[in-house]
Write a protein that holds these residues in place. Structure first.
Motif, PDB file in Angstrom:
ATOM      1  N   ARG A 140      51.880  35.497  19.309  1.00 15.93           N
ATOM      2  CA  ARG A 140      50.568  35.500  18.520  1.00 15.93           C
ATOM      3  C   ARG A 140      50.248  36.818  17.908  1.00 15.93           C
ATOM      4  O   ARG A 140      49.150  37.001  17.316  1.00 15.93           O
ATOM      5  CB  ARG A 140      49.369  34.950  19.192  1.00 15.93           C
ATOM      6  CG  ARG A 140      49.448  33.419  19.851  1.00 15.93           C
ATOM      7  CD  ARG A 140      49.265  32.495  18.357  1.00 15.93           C
ATOM      8  NE  ARG A 140      49.453  31.175  18.875  1.00 15.93           N
ATOM      9  CZ  ARG A 140      50.353  30.244  18.935  1.00 15.93           C
ATOM     10  NH1 ARG A 140      51.464  30.803  18.637  1.00 15.93           N
ATOM     11  NH2 ARG A 140      50.368  29.015  19.263  1.00 15.93           N
ATOM     12  N   ILE A 143      49.831  37.183  13.961  1.00 13.45           N
ATOM     13  CA  ILE A 143      48.741  36.545  13.223  1.00 13.45           C
ATOM     14  C   ILE A 143      47.478  37.081  13.899  1.00 13.45           C
ATOM     15  O   ILE A 143      46.407  37.167  13.168  1.00 13.45           O
ATOM     16  CB  ILE A 143      48.793  34.854  13.757  1.00 13.45           C
ATOM     17  CG1 ILE A 143      47.649  34.138  12.988  1.00 13.45           C
ATOM     18  CG2 ILE A 143      48.695  34.697  15.148  1.00 13.45           C
ATOM     19  CD1 ILE A 143      47.745  34.206  11.540  1.00 13.45           C
ATOM     20  N   GLY A 307      48.041  35.104   6.725  1.00 10.42           N
ATOM     21  CA  GLY A 307      48.283  34.667   8.166  1.00 10.42           C
ATOM     22  C   GLY A 307      48.804  33.523   8.370  1.00 10.42           C
ATOM     23  O   GLY A 307      49.786  33.292   9.417  1.00 10.42           O
ATOM     24  N   LEU A 308      48.554  32.391   7.920  1.00  9.97           N
ATOM     25  CA  LEU A 308      49.263  31.149   7.778  1.00  9.97           C
ATOM     26  C   LEU A 308      50.741  31.212   7.465  1.00  9.97           C
ATOM     27  O   LEU A 308      51.540  30.515   7.866  1.00  9.97           O
ATOM     28  CB  LEU A 308      48.531  30.072   7.092  1.00  9.97           C
ATOM     29  CG  LEU A 308      47.083  29.662   7.441  1.00  9.97           C
ATOM     30  CD1 LEU A 308      46.330  28.872   6.533  1.00  9.97           C
ATOM     31  CD2 LEU A 308      47.227  29.212   8.776  1.00  9.97           C
ATOM     32  N   THR A 310      52.916  33.744   7.835  1.00 12.00           N
ATOM     33  CA  THR A 310      53.558  34.341   8.528  1.00 12.00           C
ATOM     34  C   THR A 310      54.539  33.318   9.420  1.00 12.00           C
ATOM     35  O   THR A 310      55.656  33.784   9.970  1.00 12.00           O
ATOM     36  CB  THR A 310      52.928  35.312   9.378  1.00 12.00           C
ATOM     37  OG1 THR A 310      51.911  34.470  10.265  1.00 12.00           O
ATOM     38  CG2 THR A 310      52.241  36.494   8.498  1.00 12.00           C
TER      39      THR A 310
END
Length: 435
Positions: A140, A143, A307-308, A310
């Motif tokens: 994570r 993100i 972000g999505l 990535t």
């Protein structure tokens, strides 16, 4: 397992970890509002003090100069004294600078307070970028850093809405009072819910490192450790800017600095000059602040979209693509629009691309450097970038003052994003391994 960093990398993210990330998003949102507060206030300042465009451009640049100094000096301090301690110091500096700006009686005094505010903002950016990278697990991390960077436009949205409301009832000083109070409210929040980075404690090894690390692991819901793994003998305990230009990180330092410097010139032209440009088109200051809010809405959407993406594409190529779109959309903004709706639409599109490029660069910074250099490197890149970008509002003001129209000025200022994309592309083989 004696290495708590390995525990953090392998274990699922806990609610506590996401709370820390959320606080860092809030701090970056705070930075967004504090930086743009002068943009929201600039039409009122120009009217009250009869400030010309070239002089106003210098005022708009002052906190960027402060940010340059703060990023480099306080970024190094974050690697020496801790991310949490630097955040608290920066919050105090920012609150003082915002409240002080509300008392200014002239351009020189206001510039001094904006310089102080920028000092705190610069250090905050370096500390939060490192803190987010070090509180998340391996899956994570990218993100989370992108979400943190996406807090910036959220802060400008909230700040813009608040500024529109305040400007309809009070003068420009109320914006700085509001910002100062909100900034001060974050101090107890950081004290309560943002522990020191485990990676930092592992590297610096204060006498109580083990107990503090285990206390944080328990708050995260993870297993504790009985002892700490020995430090890698190849890691130098000393931290300095010279380390950024040695070994394998030197090329990354140079290229990321150039890319950030160039792109942020375009970014700050849009954010700093929109309100004044819109007022000069005949609209009221509250409506001008609304157009800047739409640019920030676009920026938040750009951060979220990047972000999505990535999860499906490499961060490097997403960032390069965003910069190329930024070039074209800022040029489009400079062609002018006939009504407020058209201005808002173009501003939102330009905000989408410019901010997506910024958050992509933050993500690359967080991945490019080891723990002992992360805040120093981030601070150096942001410091040089923001220091150079201080020329952006002043350069635009000078271009306007020498008789250039909006189309020509926007085209010149848009070239920064193109140069940034070229810098990343020039060393794609080195940077591609980062994401």
């Amino acid at each position: 397992m004696d290495d708590p960093r390995a525990i953090l990398d392998a274990e699922p993210m806990s609610r506590f970890q996401w709370i820390v990330v959320a606080i860092m998003i809030g701090l970056n949102a705070l930075d967004g509002f504090d930086v743009l507060s002068i943009s929201f206030a600039s039409p009122g300042i120009a009217a009250a003090w009869h400030v010309k465009r070239d002089a106003l451009g210098l005022v708009l640049s002052m906190e960027l100069i402060g940010m340059a100094v703060g990023s480099i000096l306080l970024g190094r301090l974050a690697d020496r004294s801790g991310r949490r301690r630097v955040m608290l110091v920066c919050l105090a500096i920012m609150a003082a600078g915002m409240i002080g700006a509300s008392t200014a009686g002239g351009v020189k005094t206001l510039s001094g307070w904006r310089l102080l505010t920028g000092l705190g903002i610069g250090g905050m950016l370096a500390a939060t970028n490192a803190a987010v990278a070090e509180v998340t697990n391996a899956d994570r991390r990218s993100i989370a850093v992108v979400l943190m960077a996406g807090g910036y436009p959220v802060g400008t949205i909230v700040g813009g809405l608040a500024s529109s409301w305040l400007l309809a009832r009070y003068d420009w000083r109320a914006i700085f009072v509001f910002g100062g109070v909100v900034t001060a409210c974050f101090i107890p929040l950081v004290l309560w819910r943002a522990p020191e980075s485990i990676a930092f404690l592992m590297h610096r090894r204060p006498p109580d490192a083990l107990s503090r690390i285990n206390a944080t692991l328990r708050r995260m819901g993870h297993a504790t450790v009985e002892r700490l793994v020995l430090l890698d003998a190849t890691v130098r305990p000393s931290i300095g800017l010279a380390a950024l230009f040695s070994g394998t990180v030197a090329r990354r330092t140079v290229l990321l600095t150039l890319a950030y410097l160039a792109h942020v010139m375009t970014f700050y032209f849009i954010l700093k000059w929109i309100p004044k440009i819109v007022v000069d088109m005949g609209f009221s200051p509250p409506l001008a602040a609304g157009v800047l809010v739409w640019a920030s809405v676009g920026g938040a959407a750009g951060a979220g979209t990047l972000g999505l993406l990535t999860a499906r594409a490499r961060l490097l190529w997403l960032t390069v693509t965003a910069m190329l779109f930024s070039t074209g959309l800022v040029i489009w903004f400079g062609q002018g629009q006939k009504d407020l709706a058209g201005l808002s639409l173009v501003a939102a599109a330009a905000g989408f691309a410019t901010n997506a490029g910024i958050v992509g660069l933050y993500g690359l910074m967080a991945q490019a450097f080891p723990t002992e250099l992360r805040a120093t490197a981030t601070g150096f890149i942001i410091g040089v970038g923001r220091g150079g970008s201080a020329l952006a509002p002043a350069l635009a003001g000078w271009l306007f003052a020498t008789g250039n129209g909006l189309p020509a000025v926007a085209t010149i200022m848009a070239l920064g994003s193109a140069v940034g994309a070229a810098a990343l592309f020039a060393d794609r083989r080195t940077l591609a391994v980062l994401g």
